[in-house]
Scaffold this motif. Structure first.
Motif, PDB file in Angstrom:
ATOM      1  N   ARG A  14      -7.020 -19.298  56.196  1.00 35.01           N
ATOM      2  CA  ARG A  14      -6.503 -20.655  56.066  1.00 35.01           C
ATOM      3  C   ARG A  14      -4.975 -20.628  55.971  1.00 35.01           C
ATOM      4  N   PRO A  15      -4.334 -21.773  56.150  1.00 32.93           N
ATOM      5  CA  PRO A  15      -2.881 -21.818  55.981  1.00 32.93           C
ATOM      6  C   PRO A  15      -2.474 -21.445  54.547  1.00 32.93           C
ATOM      7  N   ASN A  16      -1.333 -20.795  54.423  1.00 34.75           N
ATOM      8  CA  ASN A  16      -0.704 -20.577  53.121  1.00 34.75           C
ATOM      9  C   ASN A  16      -1.366 -19.546  52.206  1.00 34.75           C
ATOM     10  N   VAL A  17      -2.333 -18.774  52.709  1.00 35.04           N
ATOM     11  CA  VAL A  17      -3.011 -17.805  51.849  1.00 35.04           C
ATOM     12  C   VAL A  17      -2.229 -16.491  51.721  1.00 35.04           C
ATOM     13  N   ALA A  32       7.784 -11.649  59.930  1.00 35.35           N
ATOM     14  CA  ALA A  32       7.231 -13.005  60.037  1.00 35.35           C
ATOM     15  C   ALA A  32       7.800 -13.837  58.894  1.00 35.35           C
ATOM     16  N   ILE A  33       8.168 -15.073  59.189  1.00 33.88           N
ATOM     17  CA  ILE A  33       8.718 -15.905  58.122  1.00 33.88           C
ATOM     18  C   ILE A  33       7.599 -16.371  57.194  1.00 33.88           C
ATOM     19  N   VAL A  34       8.017 -16.700  55.967  1.00 39.05           N
ATOM     20  CA  VAL A  34       7.082 -17.034  54.889  1.00 39.05           C
ATOM     21  C   VAL A  34       7.597 -18.279  54.196  1.00 39.05           C
ATOM     22  N   SER A  35       6.712 -19.214  53.857  1.00 40.76           N
ATOM     23  CA  SER A  35       7.172 -20.351  53.067  1.00 40.76           C
ATOM     24  C   SER A  35       6.035 -20.894  52.221  1.00 40.76           C
ATOM     25  N   PRO A  36       6.371 -21.662  51.191  1.00 41.55           N
ATOM     26  CA  PRO A  36       5.317 -22.236  50.352  1.00 41.55           C
ATOM     27  C   PRO A  36       4.569 -23.369  51.059  1.00 41.55           C
ATOM     28  N   LYS A  37       4.993 -23.741  52.248  1.00 42.36           N
ATOM     29  CA  LYS A  37       4.330 -24.843  52.952  1.00 42.36           C
ATOM     30  C   LYS A  37       3.297 -24.306  53.942  1.00 42.36           C
ATOM     31  N   PRO A  38       2.132 -24.991  54.029  1.00 39.22           N
ATOM     32  CA  PRO A  38       1.132 -24.552  54.994  1.00 39.22           C
ATOM     33  C   PRO A  38       1.624 -24.725  56.425  1.00 39.22           C
ATOM     34  N   GLN A  39       1.015 -23.996  57.328  1.00 42.55           N
ATOM     35  CA  GLN A  39       1.341 -24.046  58.765  1.00 42.55           C
ATOM     36  C   GLN A  39       2.762 -23.599  59.061  1.00 42.55           C
ATOM     37  N   THR A  40       3.154 -22.528  58.389  1.00 38.54           N
ATOM     38  CA  THR A  40       4.461 -21.928  58.635  1.00 38.54           C
ATOM     39  C   THR A  40       4.450 -21.156  59.957  1.00 38.54           C
ATOM     40  N   THR A  41       3.460 -20.304  60.117  1.00 38.91           N
ATOM     41  CA  THR A  41       3.386 -19.493  61.343  1.00 38.91           C
ATOM     42  C   THR A  41       2.818 -20.330  62.482  1.00 38.91           C
ATOM     43  N   ARG A  42       3.472 -20.250  63.659  1.00 33.53           N
ATOM     44  CA  ARG A  42       3.022 -21.078  64.786  1.00 33.53           C
ATOM     45  C   ARG A  42       2.482 -20.274  65.958  1.00 33.53           C
ATOM     46  N   PRO A  62      -1.441 -18.147  63.040  1.00 34.26           N
ATOM     47  CA  PRO A  62      -1.285 -19.387  62.267  1.00 34.26           C
ATOM     48  C   PRO A  62      -2.520 -19.574  61.387  1.00 34.26           C
ATOM     49  N   GLY A  63      -2.362 -20.284  60.275  1.00 35.25           N
ATOM     50  CA  GLY A  63      -3.519 -20.572  59.420  1.00 35.25           C
ATOM     51  C   GLY A  63      -4.471 -21.519  60.139  1.00 35.25           C
ATOM     52  N   LEU A  64      -5.783 -21.261  60.007  1.00 31.75           N
ATOM     53  CA  LEU A  64      -6.751 -22.111  60.717  1.00 31.75           C
ATOM     54  C   LEU A  64      -6.901 -23.459  60.005  1.00 31.75           C
ATOM     55  N   ILE A 124      -3.721 -11.736  43.862  1.00 27.09           N
ATOM     56  CA  ILE A 124      -4.416 -11.402  42.609  1.00 27.09           C
ATOM     57  C   ILE A 124      -3.459 -11.369  41.418  1.00 27.09           C
ATOM     58  N   ASP A 125      -2.151 -11.319  41.714  1.00 21.26           N
ATOM     59  CA  ASP A 125      -1.174 -11.396  40.611  1.00 21.26           C
ATOM     60  C   ASP A 125      -1.217 -12.753  39.920  1.00 21.26           C
ATOM     61  N   THR A 126      -1.862 -13.746  40.541  1.00 21.04           N
ATOM     62  CA  THR A 126      -1.872 -15.089  39.952  1.00 21.04           C
ATOM     63  C   THR A 126      -3.095 -15.347  39.067  1.00 21.04           C
ATOM     64  N   SER A 153      -2.305  -7.948  46.348  1.00 14.03           N
ATOM     65  CA  SER A 153      -1.197  -8.878  46.163  1.00 14.03           C
ATOM     66  C   SER A 153      -0.104  -8.497  47.153  1.00 14.03           C
ATOM     67  N   ALA A 154       0.119  -9.382  48.116  1.00 13.26           N
ATOM     68  CA  ALA A 154       1.192  -9.127  49.084  1.00 13.26           C
ATOM     69  C   ALA A 154       2.530  -9.129  48.364  1.00 13.26           C
ATOM     70  N   MET A 155       2.591  -9.869  47.255  1.00  6.24           N
ATOM     71  CA  MET A 155       3.844  -9.989  46.534  1.00  6.24           C
ATOM     72  C   MET A 155       4.209  -8.705  45.790  1.00  6.24           C
TER      73      MET A 155
END
Ligand SMILES: Nc1nc2c(ncn2[C@@H]2O[C@H](COP(=O)(O)OP(=O)(O)OP(=O)(O)O)[C@@H](O)[C@H]2O)c(=O)[nH]1
Ligand SMILES: [Mg+2]
Length: 299
Positions: A14-17, A32-42, A62-64, A124-126, A153-155
């Motif tokens: 999904r978007p933003n995961v 790849a760019i990253v943002s807190p908004k869904p549908q960042t990757t096109r 892109p997120g489905l 998982i850090d969250t 955790s990607a972070m």
């Protein structure tokens, strides 16, 4: 000599995961760019990691989501195409919350293609308490026979090695398709444009950045100096959006451009002079011809 191996890996979800964040974590660089908004990757973004005899070719997608514009129809097609020819898929999801229809659609796609899939529970850090996460893992496991389930955790990087190891199981004997030091197949110009788009996503609210596209029209190194002149155009959908992107006395555009400049300089490792123009292309996200002109093409 050891045999060469390669693994083609689609990163979907999904978007933003955190798909692009995971890609960057694997490659070790921001491709790849990253943002807190869904549908960042096109578009589909390829990231490459070579470890000894094994080359991993990751395809970030892109997120489905349910497409509402021609642009998002294009994005959804990118996801469907990206899983067609890979050795393994990594379905990325968040530790909490229900399973979404789009995730069920992806599982069906894996079944149709008989594609092995690994479930990556990202962020998982969250979560402090792991029991709700275990519930989600159990629910997913009832729906699909995953090759592995890996909390990650990607972070922080937690679990990333384990995930890579699981993916490595699907490497097949064969040549390396990219040079061993390659990190992506994206041209520099595209990465530069994407960095600018990321700063728009990070600085502007909701709908406006989703309606922007960035192209780099010119990128020329000066003969005498160690400096590159870059001309970029930011397209938006309405005059009112143009005003917001430029901001009061140009303040917003200045902020976006200076954040982008810093990052582009460190990416290219050279000083740059960045000029950004803002232009309106009414409703471009629904105009097939325009989205092609802006570089959204099937390849
Ligand atoms: N806390 C935390 N945040 C994360 C993690 N991974 C990604 N994020 C954040 O989640 C947000 C979305 O990350 P992206 O990598 O852009 O997500 P994506 O799945 O590529 O999103 P789309 O391209 O829109 O589909 C960003 O704000 C990231 O910083 C993680 O492991 N932990
Ligand atoms: Mg992304």
């Amino acid at each position: 000599m050891e045999k060469m191996r390669s693994a083609f890996v689609a990163i979907v979800g999904r978007p933003n995961v955190g798909k692009s964040s995971l890609l960057n974590r694997f490659v070790g660089e921001k491709v790849a760019i990253v943002s807190p908004k869904p549908q960042t990757t096109r578009t589909r973004i390829t990231g490459v990691l070579t470890e000894g005899e094994t080359q991993f070719v990751f395809i970030d997608t892109p997120g489905l989501h349910n497409p509402k514009t021609k642009l998002s129809e294009f994005m959804v097609k990118q996801i469907k195409d990206s899983v067609a020819d890979v050795d393994v898929a990594v379905l990325v999801t968040e530790p909490l919350g229900k399973i979404h229809q789009t995730e069920l659609d992806l599982l069906q796609r894996f079944r149709d293609l008989r594609l092995p899939a690994i479930l990556a529970i990202n962020k998982i850090d969250t979560v402090a308490k792991k029991d709700l996460m275990m519930e989600k893992i159990a629910a997913f496991s009832q729906l699909f026979d995953f090759e592995a389930v890996v909390p990650v955790s990607a972070m922080t990087g937690d679990g990333a090695e384990e995930l890579l190891e699981e993916i490595g199981e699907y490497a097949a004997e064969g040549p390396h398709y990219f040079p061993d030091d390659a990190m992506t197949d994206q041209p520099e110009r595209v990465i530069v444009a994407e960095i600018i788009r990321e700063k728009l996503l990070n600085n502007l609210s909701d709908e406006i950045p989703h309606g922007t596209a960035v192209t780099v029209e010119q990128m020329i190194e000066r003969e005498d100096k160690n400096i590159i002149d870059i001309h970029a155009v930011i397209y938006c959908e309405k005059d009112s959006h143009k005003g917001i992107i430029i901001g009061k006395q140009g303040a917003m555009l200045k902020k976006v451009a200076s954040q982008a400049r810093r990052e582009i300089e460190s990416f290219l490792d050279i000083k740059i002079n960045l000029q950004c123009w803002v232009k309106v292309k009414e409703d471009w996200r629904n105009r097939i011809g325009v989205i092609r002109d802006l570089g959204f093409q099937d390849n």
